[in-house]
Write a protein that holds these residues in place. Structure first.
Motif, PDB file in Angstrom:
ATOM      1  N   CYS A  44       0.831  -1.208   0.000  1.00  0.00           N
ATOM      2  CA  CYS A  44       0.000   0.000   0.000  1.00  0.00           C
ATOM      3  C   CYS A  44       0.863   1.255   0.000  1.00  0.00           C
ATOM      4  O   CYS A  44       1.925   1.289   0.613  1.00  0.00           O
ATOM      5  CB  CYS A  44      -0.919   0.013   1.213  1.00  0.00           C
ATOM      6  N   GLY A  45       0.395   2.263  -0.705  1.00  0.00           N
ATOM      7  CA  GLY A  45       1.113   3.525  -0.781  1.00  0.00           C
ATOM      8  C   GLY A  45       0.314   4.515  -1.589  1.00  0.00           C
ATOM      9  O   GLY A  45      -0.866   4.288  -1.878  1.00  0.00           O
ATOM     10  N   PRO A  46       0.925   5.617  -1.995  1.00  0.00           N
ATOM     11  CA  PRO A  46       0.196   6.663  -2.716  1.00  0.00           C
ATOM     12  C   PRO A  46      -0.478   6.184  -4.006  1.00  0.00           C
ATOM     13  O   PRO A  46      -1.541   6.673  -4.361  1.00  0.00           O
ATOM     14  CB  PRO A  46       1.267   7.709  -3.032  1.00  0.00           C
ATOM     15  N   GLU A  47       0.129   5.233  -4.697  1.00  0.00           N
ATOM     16  CA  GLU A  47      -0.435   4.739  -5.961  1.00  0.00           C
ATOM     17  C   GLU A  47      -1.145   3.404  -5.810  1.00  0.00           C
ATOM     18  O   GLU A  47      -1.711   2.886  -6.771  1.00  0.00           O
ATOM     19  CB  GLU A  47       0.671   4.582  -7.022  1.00  0.00           C
ATOM     20  N   SER A  49      -3.842   1.075  -3.447  1.00  0.00           N
ATOM     21  CA  SER A  49      -4.827   0.916  -2.372  1.00  0.00           C
ATOM     22  C   SER A  49      -5.235  -0.544  -2.299  1.00  0.00           C
ATOM     23  O   SER A  49      -5.213  -1.258  -3.300  1.00  0.00           O
ATOM     24  CB  SER A  49      -6.061   1.771  -2.647  1.00  0.00           C
TER      25      SER A  49
END
Length: 171
Positions: A44-47, A49
């Motif tokens: 998971c991270g900014p790009e 979900s």
């Protein structure tokens, strides 16, 4: 928790997604599934979900809003339900050869890619080329409906068992 799914997600996020983001900076990945492993949670991270343990209605909603479905499996055997589902709902698909197993002729309606750059190029094309996306959407749904209806499955089983189905004379 299924190791092939965890490995596929990690490969896509680490090897393919950065190449997609170079071509389509606004691209985002939603991983939708059940029982994510700790290694998938770590993606998971900014790009990226993660949506776990969704209902059937929520899954259908994801298919309806998805622009592209990716099935980046590196190992496995047999027909992949995730591939069939995406095709059935008319979501253009990019698959690895393992994701395309058991789907003869799928390469006529979906891209099958073996390396990160080819996979990223195929995903990026579907994200940016509306005409290609529309053609693949129609072709994907047609492929699934021709092969995965109850009638088509029955006929396939009869052929596999070498049983000739008598002609239907009336209903």
């Amino acid at each position: 928790e299924h190791l092939p799914n965890s490995d596929a997600a990690a490969w896509f996020v680490r090897e393919v997604l950065p190449l997609v983001l170079i071509r389509v900076p606004a691209a985002r990945l939603a991983i939708v599934g059940s029982h994510p492993s700790p290694s998938v949670l770590a993606l998971c991270g900014p790009e990226v979900s993660l949506f776990a343990n969704v209902s059937n209605a929520e899954l259908l909603a994801w298919y309806r809003r998805a622009r592209v479905a990716v099935v980046p499996l590196l190992t496995g055997a047999g027909v992949k339900l995730k591939s069939v589902e995406a095709l059935w709902y008319g979501v253009p698909v990019v698959l690895t050869p393992a994701g395309a197993q058991g789907l003869p002729g799928v390469d006529a309606v979906a891209r099958v890619e073996t390396n990160p750059d080819g996979f990223a190029a195929a995903v990026s094309e579907l994200l940016t080329d509306d005409a290609l996306w529309r053609r693949r959407r129609v072709a994907a749904a047609g492929y699934a409906r021709n092969r995965f209806t109850e009638s088509a499955q029955r006929q396939s089983l009869l052929q596999a068992l070498d049983i000739v189905s008598p002609p239907l004379l009336c209903r």
